[in-house]
Motif scaffolding. Structure first.
Motif, short mmCIF file in Angstrom:
data_model
loop_
_atom_site.label_atom_id
_atom_site.label_comp_id
_atom_site.label_asym_id
_atom_site.label_seq_id
_atom_site.Cartn_x
_atom_site.Cartn_y
_atom_site.Cartn_z
N GLY A 77 0.82 -1.20 0.00
CA GLY A 77 0.00 0.00 0.00
C GLY A 77 0.86 1.25 0.00
O GLY A 77 2.08 1.20 -0.12
N ASP A 84 -13.48 4.96 2.71
CA ASP A 84 -13.16 3.55 2.93
C ASP A 84 -11.65 3.45 3.14
O ASP A 84 -10.87 4.23 2.59
CB ASP A 84 -13.57 2.71 1.73
CG ASP A 84 -15.08 2.63 1.57
OD1 ASP A 84 -15.78 2.73 2.59
OD2 ASP A 84 -15.54 2.48 0.43
N PHE A 85 -11.23 2.47 3.93
CA PHE A 85 -9.80 2.28 4.17
C PHE A 85 -9.25 1.36 3.08
O PHE A 85 -9.56 0.17 3.04
CB PHE A 85 -9.56 1.70 5.56
CG PHE A 85 -9.94 2.63 6.67
CD1 PHE A 85 -9.85 4.01 6.49
CD2 PHE A 85 -10.38 2.16 7.89
CE1 PHE A 85 -10.19 4.89 7.51
CE2 PHE A 85 -10.72 3.03 8.92
CZ PHE A 85 -10.62 4.40 8.72
N LEU A 86 -8.42 1.91 2.22
CA LEU A 86 -7.87 1.21 1.08
C LEU A 86 -6.35 1.13 1.20
O LEU A 86 -5.72 2.00 1.80
CB LEU A 86 -8.26 1.91 -0.22
CG LEU A 86 -9.75 2.21 -0.41
CD1 LEU A 86 -9.96 3.01 -1.69
CD2 LEU A 86 -10.56 0.94 -0.41
N PHE A 87 -5.77 0.11 0.59
CA PHE A 87 -4.31 -0.03 0.64
C PHE A 87 -3.61 1.19 0.05
O PHE A 87 -2.63 1.68 0.60
CB PHE A 87 -3.87 -1.30 -0.09
CG PHE A 87 -4.01 -2.55 0.74
CD1 PHE A 87 -2.97 -3.01 1.53
CD2 PHE A 87 -5.21 -3.25 0.76
CE1 PHE A 87 -3.10 -4.14 2.31
CE2 PHE A 87 -5.35 -4.39 1.54
CZ PHE A 87 -4.30 -4.83 2.31
N SER A 103 -5.63 1.50 4.63
CA SER A 103 -5.85 0.26 5.34
C SER A 103 -4.97 0.18 6.58
O SER A 103 -3.81 0.63 6.56
CB SER A 103 -5.54 -0.92 4.41
OG SER A 103 -5.41 -2.13 5.15
N LEU A 158 -3.47 -2.27 7.52
CA LEU A 158 -2.37 -3.17 7.19
C LEU A 158 -1.20 -2.45 6.53
O LEU A 158 -0.18 -3.06 6.23
CB LEU A 158 -2.85 -4.30 6.28
CG LEU A 158 -3.89 -5.24 6.88
CD1 LEU A 158 -4.34 -6.27 5.86
CD2 LEU A 158 -3.34 -5.94 8.12
N GLU A 183 -5.39 6.61 11.72
CA GLU A 183 -6.41 7.00 10.75
C GLU A 183 -6.22 8.42 10.26
O GLU A 183 -6.85 8.84 9.29
CB GLU A 183 -7.80 6.83 11.35
CG GLU A 183 -8.18 5.38 11.63
CD GLU A 183 -9.61 5.24 12.13
OE1 GLU A 183 -10.33 6.27 12.13
OE2 GLU A 183 -10.00 4.13 12.50
#
Length: 266
Positions: A101, A146-149, A170, A172, A183
């Motif tokens: 990411g 939205d939490f995206l890579f 994300s 991750l 965040e």
């Protein structure tokens, strides 16, 4: 014979109707995608770009900088490094074929490629066969992303420089190995051609919970006109660990830390 005549006339009538319909469709204006004229005014980012770290140490380069961390983030990094020192293994998510990411995807020693289309710039990375979509159609960043890579990205042009703003990553994703983000992480990029075949990206990473001040880094790429982006399938890699060789990695995730739950049993 009479029925055949009726059938033939029906076919002829259907054919005439089809031709008339086609002619009417040709008279109507076919919808066209607009905005392509704008692409002619943009700088040429075409082709494949290979990272060239030697460019970071020249007169126009900026040496890599280390992040300055808050005490909690520093404690996590210290624990990460201690584990690596004691066990000598790679415990990053990438050993499980999870893509790095942003910002890590742009730091990989593999080429990238740009695609311009109306209202969007797409960056393809050979690493993990990833695509970053940067929307340049004037939209705002989402209030509840939205939490995206690779995050949610919008961009605009200031002259020949592409300005990119990204949020929503994300959990991750790490800022760097052993440095997770919060965040609040925000990544801003400036992408420009320094020379016809030299592209630079200046990245500014902000995260008040992790960084005591924004982390500014620079990347440099050289155009490779004869190259193609190749397929990258992480799962095909040899990830065996044995006394005879193989990658020295930790394939066992702690179930408490693994967002996907325990690994399935054989």
């Amino acid at each position: 014979m009479q029925s055949w005549t009726i059938w033939a006339r029906a076919l002829a009538g259907a054919g005439a109707l089809a031709m008339a319909t086609a002619g009417a469709a040709q008279e109507k204006e076919i919808p066209r995608a607009d905005g392509y004229a704008e692409l002619e005014r943009l700088p040429d980012f075409g082709g494949v770009w290979n990272p060239d770290w030697s460019l970071l140490f020249g007169a126009n380069g900026r040496r890599p900088t280390e992040p300055e961390l808050t005490p909690p983030a520093q404690a996590k990094l210290d624990a990460f490094r201690k584990y690596q020192e004691e066990n000598g293994v790679d415990q990053s998510n990438q050993v499980h074929c999870i893509p790095p990411g942003m910002p890590g995807i742009m730091r990989q020693p593999y080429p990238i490629e740009f695609l311009f289309s109306p209202g969007r710039v797409t960056i393809f990375t050979e690493t993990y066969s990833q695509a970053r979509r940067i929307y340049t159609d004037g939209r705002e960043l989402p209030e509840d992303p939205d939490f995206l890579f690779n995050g949610n990205s919008v961009g605009h042009w200031e002259g020949d420089t592409l300005i990119v703003d990204s949020i929503g990553f994300s959990p991750l994703v790490d800022i760097a190995a052993g440095i997770p983000h919060s965040e609040e992480m925000r990544i801003q990029e400036k992408i420009w051609l320094e020379e016809p075949d030299v592209l630079r990206i200046e990245t500014t990473i902000s995260d008040p919970q992790v960084l005591t001040k924004p982390l500014v880094q620079q990347l440099a790429f050289k155009r490779q006109p004869d190259w193609d982006i190749r397929e990258y399938v992480c799962a095909e890699n040899n990830r065996l660990v044995s006394e005879d060789g193989g990658a020295n990695i930790d394939l066992k995730l702690d179930e408490e830390d693994d967002p996907f739950g325990p690994l399935p049993e054989d």
